[in-house]
Scaffold this active site. Structure first.
Site, short mmCIF file in Angstrom:
data_model
loop_
_atom_site.label_atom_id
_atom_site.label_comp_id
_atom_site.label_asym_id
_atom_site.label_seq_id
_atom_site.Cartn_x
_atom_site.Cartn_y
_atom_site.Cartn_z
N GLU A 11 47.53 36.63 6.27
CA GLU A 11 47.64 35.17 6.48
C GLU A 11 47.12 34.42 5.25
O GLU A 11 46.50 35.01 4.36
CB GLU A 11 46.85 34.75 7.72
CG GLU A 11 45.37 35.02 7.61
CD GLU A 11 44.49 33.95 8.24
OE1 GLU A 11 44.78 32.75 8.07
OE2 GLU A 11 43.51 34.33 8.89
N ASP A 16 40.81 22.65 24.05
CA ASP A 16 41.26 23.03 22.71
C ASP A 16 41.47 24.53 22.69
O ASP A 16 40.51 25.30 22.70
CB ASP A 16 40.21 22.60 21.66
CG ASP A 16 40.67 22.85 20.23
OD1 ASP A 16 41.73 23.47 20.03
OD2 ASP A 16 39.95 22.41 19.31
N SER A 52 43.59 27.52 20.54
CA SER A 52 44.38 27.80 19.35
C SER A 52 45.77 28.30 19.72
O SER A 52 45.94 29.08 20.67
CB SER A 52 43.67 28.86 18.51
OG SER A 52 44.49 29.28 17.44
N ASP A 88 47.11 30.48 18.21
CA ASP A 88 47.07 31.93 18.01
C ASP A 88 47.21 32.67 19.34
O ASP A 88 47.87 33.71 19.41
CB ASP A 88 45.73 32.36 17.37
CG ASP A 88 45.57 31.88 15.94
OD1 ASP A 88 46.51 31.25 15.39
OD2 ASP A 88 44.48 32.13 15.36
N LYS A 145 35.39 34.35 15.80
CA LYS A 145 34.07 33.79 15.49
C LYS A 145 33.46 33.19 16.74
O LYS A 145 34.15 32.62 17.57
CB LYS A 145 34.20 32.69 14.45
CG LYS A 145 34.14 33.22 13.04
CD LYS A 145 33.59 32.17 12.09
CE LYS A 145 33.70 32.64 10.67
NZ LYS A 145 34.97 32.27 10.05
N1 PSU Z 1 38.88 32.21 11.96
C1 PSU Z 1 38.17 32.43 10.83
N2 PSU Z 1 38.62 31.97 9.64
C2 PSU Z 1 39.78 31.26 9.55
C3 PSU Z 1 40.54 31.05 10.76
C4 PSU Z 1 40.04 31.53 11.92
O1 PSU Z 1 37.15 33.07 10.91
O2 PSU Z 1 40.16 30.82 8.45
C5 PSU Z 1 41.85 30.34 10.69
C6 PSU Z 1 42.96 31.34 11.02
O3 PSU Z 1 44.06 31.12 10.16
C7 PSU Z 1 43.32 30.99 12.45
C8 PSU Z 1 43.08 29.50 12.46
O4 PSU Z 1 44.64 31.34 12.79
O5 PSU Z 1 41.91 29.32 11.67
C9 PSU Z 1 42.88 28.95 13.85
O6 PSU Z 1 42.85 27.55 13.80
P1 PSU Z 1 43.07 26.72 15.16
O7 PSU Z 1 41.86 26.97 16.01
O8 PSU Z 1 43.18 25.27 14.71
O9 PSU Z 1 44.33 27.23 15.77
MN MN Z 2 42.94 23.22 18.26
#
Ligand code: PSU
Ligand code: MN
Length: 305
Positions: free
Chosen positions: A29, A143, A145, A147, A164
Site C-alpha cells: 500500500e 467510524d 474503516s 478496510d 493499532k
Molecule cells: N494503520 C497504520 N498506519 C497507516 C494506516 C493504518 O498503522 O498508515 C493507514 C492504512 O493505509 C489504512 C488506513 O488502510 O490508514 C485506514 O484509514 P481509515 O481508518 O481512514 O480507513
Molecule cells: Mn473513518
C-alpha cells in the site's frame, strides 16, 4: 469520453512479466508512505520494503495513484513523488474514481490497495496495520474503516501486525468474525496490537509456516469463500513496545483528537501522528521494523504458493 469501459491499470514492466509468468508478486500500500510515516523515513522505507521482497524472491507491486492514473508497481521517481509530494490525497475505495477524474496523486489505503491488487490478478498483500472500528469519542457516534468491508469481500491474503490500538480492537475483531475473515496468527495465538506483541485478544487460528498460511488461504477460497485471509505477524521483539506504554500515548492522542474536532478520513493520520509524537522515536523504529517483517513474511508466503 476517456472513462468509458474498463479503467486501465498501469502495471510496471516487472509486475506485468511476473504475473504473466505466474511468479510470486506481493502488493504494497502507499498511504503508509503519504500519510503514515514522515519524510525521509517514508521514502527509505518504501525502497527497503521493495528490497526485502526482492531478497526473498518476490516481485514488489506498490500500488498508488499518480496524476489520475492507477499504478501497480512504481518507479523510484514515482515512489519519491508520493513520499515527498505536498497535497497527496489519501485514497480509500470511495476515493479512487474521484482521484482519476480530478487527475490527483495519492496513497492508496489497505482497502483501495487490496481492491486494485485483486483487480490486477494478485492474491498477496503486505501492510503495517489495517484500519478498523474506531473508539468512539464523545460527540462522535460511528467510524469504521473501509478496510473492514473491503476485507469482507475480497479474496486477498493480507499480512499485517494486527491493527493499532488507536482502534477498538475487540470490536474490530468482532467485525472480522462477522465478515468471515480468518484471523491467522503467525506462530502466535495473540492478535498483535501493531507496536505491541500483546493485546490480550486471541486470533481465530494460527499457522507455523509460510506454506501452511498459503494452504490455509487456498483452502478458504477453495471452499468458495470470497473474504480475505488476515495473517497477523507479531512485531519483532527487539523493536516492540509494551502495550501499557502505547496505551498511555493513545489516551492522550484521543483526547487531542476530540479537542481539535478531527473527523472523517483525517482521524487515522491525526491519531497516528499524535502517538508518534508522544512515544518519540521508539514508535517510529517499531513501525519501520514491523513493516519490513511483514514484507518478508508475505514474500515467503508468495514463494510457497
Ligand atoms: N494503520 C497504520 N498506519 C497507516 C494506516 C493504518 O498503522 O498508515 C493507514 C492504512 O493505509 C489504512 C488506513 O488502510 O490508514 C485506514 O484509514 P481509515 O481508518 O481512514 O480507513
Ligand atoms: Mn473513518
Amino acid at each position: 469520453m476517456p472513462f468509458q469501459g474498463d479503467i486501465p491499470l498501469h502495471l510496471s514492466p516487472e509486475v506485468r512479466q511476473a504475473l504473466a509468468e505466474n511468479r510470486p508478486v506481493v502488493a504494497l500500500e502507499s498511504t503508509v508512505i503519504t500519510h503514515g510515516l514522515p519524510w525521509p523515513e517514508n521514502f527509505q522505507l518504501a525502497q527497503d520494503m521493495e528490497a526485502t521482497l526482492r531478497q526473498e524472491g518476490a516481485t514488489s507491486a506498490t500500488v498508488g495513484v499518480i496524476d489520475g492514473e492507477v499504478h501497480v508497481g512504481l518507479s523510484l521517481a514515482q515512489l519519491e513523488r508520493l513520499a515527498a509530494g505536498e497535497n497527496q490525497v489519501k485514497i480509500s475505495t470511495r476515493d479512487i474514481a474521484p482521484a482519476l477524474v480530478m487527475g490527483k496523486s495519492g496513497g492508496t489505503t489497505v482497502a483501495a490497495t487490496a481492491f486494485i491488487a485483486h483487480k490486477a490478478g494478485m492474491r498477496i498483500f503486505a501492510t503495517g496495520g489495517i484500519g478498523g472500528v474506531h473508539r468512539v469519542a464523545s460527540g462522535q457516534t460511528f467510524d469504521i474503516s473501509a478496510d473492514l468491508p473491503t476485507l469482507a469481500q475480497l479474496p486477498m491474503l493480507v499480512v499485517c501486525a494486527g491493527a493499532k490500538s488507536i482502534l477498538d480492537l475487540p470490536a474490530t475483531l468482532e467485525v472480522l468474525e462477522t465478515s468471515g475473515v480468518p484471523v491467522v496468527g503467525y506462530r502466535s495465538d495473540e492478535f498483535p496490537a501493531f507496536f505491541s506483541i500483546e493485546s490480550g485478544l486471541k486470533t481465530s487460528t494460527r499457522v507455523e509456516s509460510p506454506a501452511q498460511a498459503a494452504r490455509l488461504a487456498q483452502a478458504h477460497w477453495g471452499l468458495g469463500m470470497r473474504s480475505a485471509v488476515l495473517v497477523v505477524n507479531p512485531p519483532p521483539a527487539e523493536n516492540a513496545l509494551p502495550h501499557a506504554q502505547v496505551e498511555a500515548a493513545i489516551q492522550q492522542a484521543l483526547a487531542q483528537a476530540e479537542a481539535s474536532g478531527v473527523r472523517g478520513q483525517e482521524v487515522t493520520p491525526f491519531l497516528l501522528g499524535a502517538v508518534k509524537g508522544l512515544t518519540g522515536g521508539a514508535s517510529l523504529q517499531a513501525n519501520l521494523a514491523l513493516l519490513l517483517n511483514n514484507a518478508r513474511l508475505a514474500a515467503q508466503i508468495a514463494c510457497a504458493w
